[in-house]
Scaffold this motif. Structure first.
Motif, mmCIF file in Angstrom:
data_model
loop_
_atom_site.group_PDB
_atom_site.id
_atom_site.type_symbol
_atom_site.label_atom_id
_atom_site.label_comp_id
_atom_site.label_asym_id
_atom_site.label_seq_id
_atom_site.Cartn_x
_atom_site.Cartn_y
_atom_site.Cartn_z
ATOM 1 N N SER A 13 0.675 -1.216 0.142
ATOM 2 C CA SER A 13 -0.040 -0.135 0.125
ATOM 3 C C SER A 13 0.907 1.365 0.005
ATOM 4 O O SER A 13 0.670 2.105 0.686
ATOM 5 C CB SER A 13 -1.038 0.138 1.284
ATOM 6 O OG SER A 13 -1.742 -1.144 1.262
ATOM 7 N N MET A 14 1.934 1.261 -0.787
ATOM 8 C CA MET A 14 2.914 2.420 -0.921
ATOM 9 C C MET A 14 2.593 2.927 -2.491
ATOM 10 O O MET A 14 2.388 2.302 -3.202
ATOM 11 C CB MET A 14 4.322 1.873 -0.612
ATOM 12 C CG MET A 14 4.473 1.266 0.603
ATOM 13 S SD MET A 14 4.992 2.713 1.879
ATOM 14 C CE MET A 14 6.705 2.996 1.287
ATOM 15 N N ASP A 15 2.365 4.378 -2.227
ATOM 16 C CA ASP A 15 2.369 5.033 -3.465
ATOM 17 C C ASP A 15 3.849 5.487 -3.980
ATOM 18 O O ASP A 15 4.191 6.579 -3.211
ATOM 19 C CB ASP A 15 1.330 6.109 -3.339
ATOM 20 C CG ASP A 15 1.013 6.663 -4.537
ATOM 21 O OD1 ASP A 15 1.677 6.738 -5.640
ATOM 22 O OD2 ASP A 15 -0.150 7.266 -4.704
ATOM 23 N N LEU A 16 4.376 5.166 -5.169
ATOM 24 C CA LEU A 16 5.674 5.528 -5.793
ATOM 25 C C LEU A 16 5.527 7.155 -6.090
ATOM 26 O O LEU A 16 6.702 7.860 -6.113
ATOM 27 C CB LEU A 16 5.996 5.093 -6.503
ATOM 28 C CG LEU A 16 6.607 3.552 -6.385
ATOM 29 C CD1 LEU A 16 6.713 2.502 -7.761
ATOM 30 C CD2 LEU A 16 7.843 3.482 -5.741
ATOM 31 N N ARG A 17 4.249 7.617 -6.065
ATOM 32 C CA ARG A 17 4.214 9.199 -6.690
ATOM 33 C C ARG A 17 4.374 10.223 -5.266
ATOM 34 O O ARG A 17 4.582 11.195 -5.365
ATOM 35 C CB ARG A 17 2.958 9.384 -7.224
ATOM 36 C CG ARG A 17 2.809 8.707 -8.711
ATOM 37 C CD ARG A 17 1.146 8.868 -9.081
ATOM 38 N NE ARG A 17 0.384 8.235 -8.050
ATOM 39 C CZ ARG A 17 -0.824 8.450 -8.281
ATOM 40 N NH1 ARG A 17 -1.408 8.792 -9.071
ATOM 41 N NH2 ARG A 17 -1.934 7.762 -7.036
ATOM 42 N N LYS A 18 4.365 9.469 -4.154
ATOM 43 C CA LYS A 18 4.794 10.247 -2.827
ATOM 44 C C LYS A 18 5.952 10.180 -2.222
ATOM 45 O O LYS A 18 6.649 9.194 -2.684
ATOM 46 C CB LYS A 18 3.427 9.672 -1.878
ATOM 47 C CG LYS A 18 1.971 10.043 -2.358
ATOM 48 C CD LYS A 18 0.892 9.572 -1.332
ATOM 49 C CE LYS A 18 -0.236 9.757 -1.694
ATOM 50 N NZ LYS A 18 -1.284 9.344 -0.635
ATOM 51 N N GLY A 19 5.997 10.677 -1.064
ATOM 52 C CA GLY A 19 7.277 10.827 -0.290
ATOM 53 C C GLY A 19 7.220 9.881 0.917
ATOM 54 O O GLY A 19 6.089 8.921 1.003
ATOM 55 N N ILE A 20 8.015 9.875 1.801
ATOM 56 C CA ILE A 20 8.090 8.879 2.877
ATOM 57 C C ILE A 20 7.852 9.952 4.062
ATOM 58 O O ILE A 20 8.789 10.755 4.334
ATOM 59 C CB ILE A 20 9.116 8.115 3.166
ATOM 60 C CG1 ILE A 20 9.348 7.296 1.844
ATOM 61 C CG2 ILE A 20 9.225 7.343 4.331
ATOM 62 C CD1 ILE A 20 8.466 6.107 1.696
ATOM 63 N N LEU A 21 6.919 9.571 5.038
ATOM 64 C CA LEU A 21 6.875 10.180 6.436
ATOM 65 C C LEU A 21 7.056 8.879 7.274
ATOM 66 O O LEU A 21 6.402 8.056 7.439
ATOM 67 C CB LEU A 21 5.579 10.858 6.764
ATOM 68 C CG LEU A 21 5.293 11.302 8.078
ATOM 69 C CD1 LEU A 21 6.061 12.593 8.300
ATOM 70 C CD2 LEU A 21 3.847 11.951 8.148
ATOM 71 N N MET A 22 7.975 9.096 8.120
ATOM 72 C CA MET A 22 8.485 7.991 9.198
ATOM 73 C C MET A 22 8.094 8.757 10.423
ATOM 74 O O MET A 22 8.813 9.747 11.128
ATOM 75 C CB MET A 22 10.149 7.907 9.062
ATOM 76 C CG MET A 22 10.560 7.226 7.954
ATOM 77 S SD MET A 22 10.404 5.375 7.869
ATOM 78 C CE MET A 22 11.677 4.917 8.734
ATOM 79 N N LEU A 23 7.343 7.892 11.175
ATOM 80 C CA LEU A 23 6.904 8.403 12.646
ATOM 81 C C LEU A 23 7.408 7.227 13.421
ATOM 82 O O LEU A 23 7.257 5.826 13.286
ATOM 83 C CB LEU A 23 5.442 8.355 12.826
ATOM 84 C CG LEU A 23 4.647 9.547 12.291
ATOM 85 C CD1 LEU A 23 4.712 9.787 10.813
ATOM 86 C CD2 LEU A 23 3.294 9.619 12.751
ATOM 87 N N GLY A 24 7.804 7.719 14.579
ATOM 88 C CA GLY A 24 8.421 6.746 15.633
ATOM 89 C C GLY A 24 9.169 7.131 16.895
ATOM 90 O O GLY A 24 9.408 8.556 16.849
ATOM 91 N N PRO A 25 9.163 6.569 17.960
ATOM 92 C CA PRO A 25 9.641 7.112 19.172
ATOM 93 C C PRO A 25 11.184 7.741 19.327
ATOM 94 O O PRO A 25 11.894 7.273 18.012
ATOM 95 C CB PRO A 25 9.605 5.959 20.142
ATOM 96 C CG PRO A 25 9.569 4.670 19.517
ATOM 97 C CD PRO A 25 8.942 4.997 18.279
#
Length: 216
Positions: A62-74
């Protein structure tokens, strides 16, 4: 043997050899203690599929290659390290810089509103007949503070994100980001509009809340 093979102008990557290269580069950058954790492999697999442009695996994830990446985590879970090391398996033409959001806020204090244009409208490489968007990773979103420039206070990162969103729509300008904030924190700090734009322009990858601090 290389971690990739080019055949008929198509690049085929070897996942394990790519992991070995990332580990090697991680040790060179962060010290001999650096390693990739087994529990993080599902996240690394998502990043790998995205960065090598594997459309089938991205669709499955469910990843869209047209978008960037938002990494969330502690804190300390490895977000910045992974986003810094992933380009090391790619051609130099596809590398991107990581820019600490705190440093951007300090630049605003010094240079004012020109800082916003530096990371939005001027995020292009120009050549004859071409205007090529330059990908940027905003590192540690939320760690900055609202700093005044000659008495004028501005939510600098919110303005940069909104400007880059407009350019994402018009020119497919890609933005990545890492943050310790959750979605509610992002909305509280930057507003509902920014939260919505981030979701539209980025694939969200979340480390589990219980992820250990790997810096210890």
């Amino acid at each position: 043997m290389n971690h990739y093979l080019i055949k008929n102008n198509i690049t085929y990557y070897n996942f394990q050899k790519s992991l070995d290269l990332i580990t090697k580069n991680g040790k060179a950058l962060y010290g001999p203690h650096f390693k990739l954790y087994e529990e993080d492999i599902p996240i690394i697999n998502k990043l790998f599929a995205y960065f090598i442009y594997d459309p089938e695996e991205c669709k499955r994830q469910s990843m869209d290659l047209r978008k960037g990446i938002l990494m969330l985590g502690p804190v300390g879970c490895g977000k910045t390290a992974l986003m810094k090391l992933m380009p090391s398996i790619l051609p130099k033409s596809r590398h991107y810089p990581l820019k600490a959001c705190r440093d951007i806020s300090f630049e605003f204090q010094k240079d004012g509103y020109d800082t916003i244009h530096r990371y939005s409208k001027r995020s292009f490489t120009t050549s004859p007949g071409q205007r090529i968007p330059k990908t940027l990773c905003l590192d540690d979103l939320g760690a900055e503070s609202n700093i005044k420039h000659f008495g004028s206070e501005c939510n600098v990162l919110a303005e940069i994100i909104l400007s880059r969103y407009d350019l994402f729509i018009s020119d497919r300008l890609i933005t990545h980001a890492t943050t310790n904030l959750n979605a509610q924190d992002i909305e509280k700090l930057y507003g509902k509009r920014v939260r919505s734009r981030l979701r539209e322009m980025m694939n969200v990858i979340i480390f589990p809340e219980q992820s250990p601090d790997k810096r210890r």
